[in-house]
Scaffold this active site. Structure first.
Site, short mmCIF file in Angstrom:
data_model
loop_
_atom_site.label_atom_id
_atom_site.label_comp_id
_atom_site.label_asym_id
_atom_site.label_seq_id
_atom_site.Cartn_x
_atom_site.Cartn_y
_atom_site.Cartn_z
N GLN A 1 0.83 -1.20 0.00
CA GLN A 1 0.00 0.00 0.00
C GLN A 1 0.86 1.25 0.00
O GLN A 1 0.55 2.24 -0.67
CB GLN A 1 -0.93 0.00 1.22
CG GLN A 1 -1.68 1.29 1.46
CD GLN A 1 -2.66 1.65 0.35
OE1 GLN A 1 -3.09 0.79 -0.40
NE2 GLN A 1 -3.00 2.92 0.25
N GLU A 2 1.97 1.21 0.72
CA GLU A 2 2.83 2.39 0.84
C GLU A 2 3.64 2.66 -0.42
O GLU A 2 3.79 3.81 -0.84
CB GLU A 2 3.79 2.21 2.03
CG GLU A 2 3.14 2.30 3.40
CD GLU A 2 2.75 3.71 3.78
OE1 GLU A 2 2.06 4.38 2.99
OE2 GLU A 2 3.14 4.16 4.87
N SER A 3 4.18 1.62 -1.04
CA SER A 3 5.14 1.85 -2.13
C SER A 3 5.00 0.94 -3.33
O SER A 3 5.78 1.04 -4.28
CB SER A 3 6.56 1.67 -1.58
OG SER A 3 6.77 0.31 -1.23
#
Length: 478
Positions: A315-317
């Site tokens: 989700q972050e990267s």
């Protein structure tokens, strides 16, 4: 969406249920010679519940514990009664109906109300509304209505109520064909994704869950009206059991327990677009193999399921070790400079350092939450804190309390976190403005990515946390 409480507990529903109570009681009085398969409700301390083994009702989760909406409901009901609960699981709904008719359980959980079965069983209060839908494979043309099926056969699971809707539709579409299969709706939807069947009719919740694992599935259109889901009782059910059920559902609707349980299992399932699902499934094959050992190590270090850490990283990267945001948040876990320093990271673009630090930081955020906050809400709140910081999460909890909501329930914090960006709210809070809506999006998306990885990736089966927190300065309070 969740059913409106005025619908769930309408006077009409209550009247029908009370009629069933007295009708069943009269029938019981005339059937003293009936040979019971379960002990009478008032003569046992064990509640026997019939249910289908499926992600929609009752299943074993990643931790090896049982879960599911009906598992939680029945367990809570038994606890309220001071009874033990035993589940009789069956592979298909037709088996559940058969066991219920033979009185092999006190009730069957997770059953769709239908005119056919209403003649033989008593239904409890409706606790969920589901919409029957036609599911199709998006690799092929989307039909707009039943007339456009081109003579192809619809598949439905044996024992479901969808045959009633199809029988009604056949009056207007005489060429309509369907076949009942000895498979669960989930198995049929998997076959649809594989191109092995033409169409499937299933409930909206089942289709929405399946879409997160099979991105080439979608609903073409609704079939008839929405259907109520309830517990089903045999005609020989005792009046005391039926009355206790009515009292239980009235209580959990009024105190918010039902809303929280519905959100736990269905509140996030429509968050992702099919392109998001395609993305993680593709990168699971190409990028994840290079990172898997780092995630395993992160689980040993933090005690957190590596698949949850991997879901957060995606989700972050999107598992890009070189990711950098305009605000200088960097790396596969998108660490700020302050967090990286606290976790003793020397290079935020080093995948291993970033993953281990992110996992430790996430575990620390969970540890700092009040012990009264239970799972899974505890995990979702920690995800929100990972995104916006623990101080803003605490503001959202305080705001929830001011608004008469629960500061310990994720379903209520999903309402208050977005309010942190509105001046009428954030100016009254200690830590001011925050993009709380982003925290909700992150947490809900990670929930789905985690479920996807749980389905396709095995758990890390050995090892225990190997880092003693007291000996590591980065675990200290912050």
């Amino acid at each position: 969406m969740f059913p409106d409480s005025s619908y769930l507990f309408s006077m009409r529903s209550l009247s029908r249920f009370l009629i069933a109570i007295f009708g069943c009681g009269a029938l019981l009085a005339s059937c003293d010679s009936f040979e019971r398969s379960v002990l009478p409700f008032d003569k046992t301390d064990e509640l026997v519940v019939i249910t289908v083994n499926s992600p929609d009702t009752y299943y074993e989760n990643a931790e090896g514990s049982y879960a599911g909406l009906d598992y939680d409901l029945a367990t809570e009901f038994a606890k309220e009664l001071g009874m033990k609960v035993r589940f009789k699981t069956v592979p298909r709904l037709d088996k559940a109906w058969s066991l219920l008719e033979k009185h092999k359980g006190h009730f069957a959980a997770g059953m769709n109300i239908s005119a056919k079965h209403s003649r033989h069983v008593a239904f409890g209060p409706i606790y969920q509304l589901v919409q029957p839908q036609l599911a199709y494979n998006t690799d092929y043309n989307k039909p707009k209505n039943l007339h456009q099926l081109g003579g192809r056969t619809i598949r439905i699971a044996k024992g479901v109520t969808h045959a009633e809707q199809l029988n009604k539709a056949k009056h207007e579409v005489p060429e309509l064909k369907w076949k009942e299969m000895d498979l669960t709706p989930d198995e049929l939807l998997a076959r649809l994704a594989e191109g092995k069947v033409d169409y499937v009719v299933a409930d909206s919740t089942q289709i929405n869950l399946a879409k997160n694992f099979y991105p080439n599935l979608n609903a073409a259109f609704n079939l008839g009206d929405s259907v109520g889901r309830a517990w089903a009782f045999s005609p020989f059910a005792e009046q005391a059991l039926l009355e206790a059920t009515q009292k239980f559902f009235t209580r959990i609707q009024q105190d918010g327990t039902l809303t929280r349980l519905l959100d736990r299992y269905y509140g996030h399932i429509e968050r992702l677009h099919h392109t998001d699902v395609n993305g993680i499934l593709a990168k699971r094959r190409t990028i994840l193999p290079e990172l898997r050992e780092h995630f395993y190590e992160a689980e040993e270090l933090s005690g957190i399921d590596w698949r949850l850490i991997a879901a957060l990283a995606y989700q972050e990267s999107h598992w890009d070790a070189l990711a950098t945001s305009p605000s200088n948040v960097r790396g596969i876990m998108m660490l700020t400079e302050i967090t990286a320093d606290r976790m003793k990271v020397t290079d935020r673009l080093d995948a291993r350092q970033s993953i281990l630090a992110g996992a430790r930081y996430f575990a620390l955020l969970k540890d700092k939450l009040p012990t009264r906050i239970k799972e899974p809400d505890r995990t979702w709140m920690a995800l929100a804190a990972y995104n916006q910081g623990p101080s803003h999460l605490e503001d959202a909890r305080i705001l929830a309390q001011k608004m008469g909501l629960s500061p310990d329930a994720w379903v209520d914090l999903k309402k208050t976190l977005p309010l942190l960006s509105q001046s009428e709210h954030f100016r009254t809070l200690r830590h001011g403005f925050a993009r709380g809506g982003q925290a909700v999006v992150l947490a809900e998306s990670v929930r789905i990515y985690y479920e996807i990885l749980q389905k396709y990736e095995p758990p890390y089966s050995w090892g225990f946390p190997i880092v003693a927190r007291k000996e590591d300065d980065s675990w200290q309070e912050f």
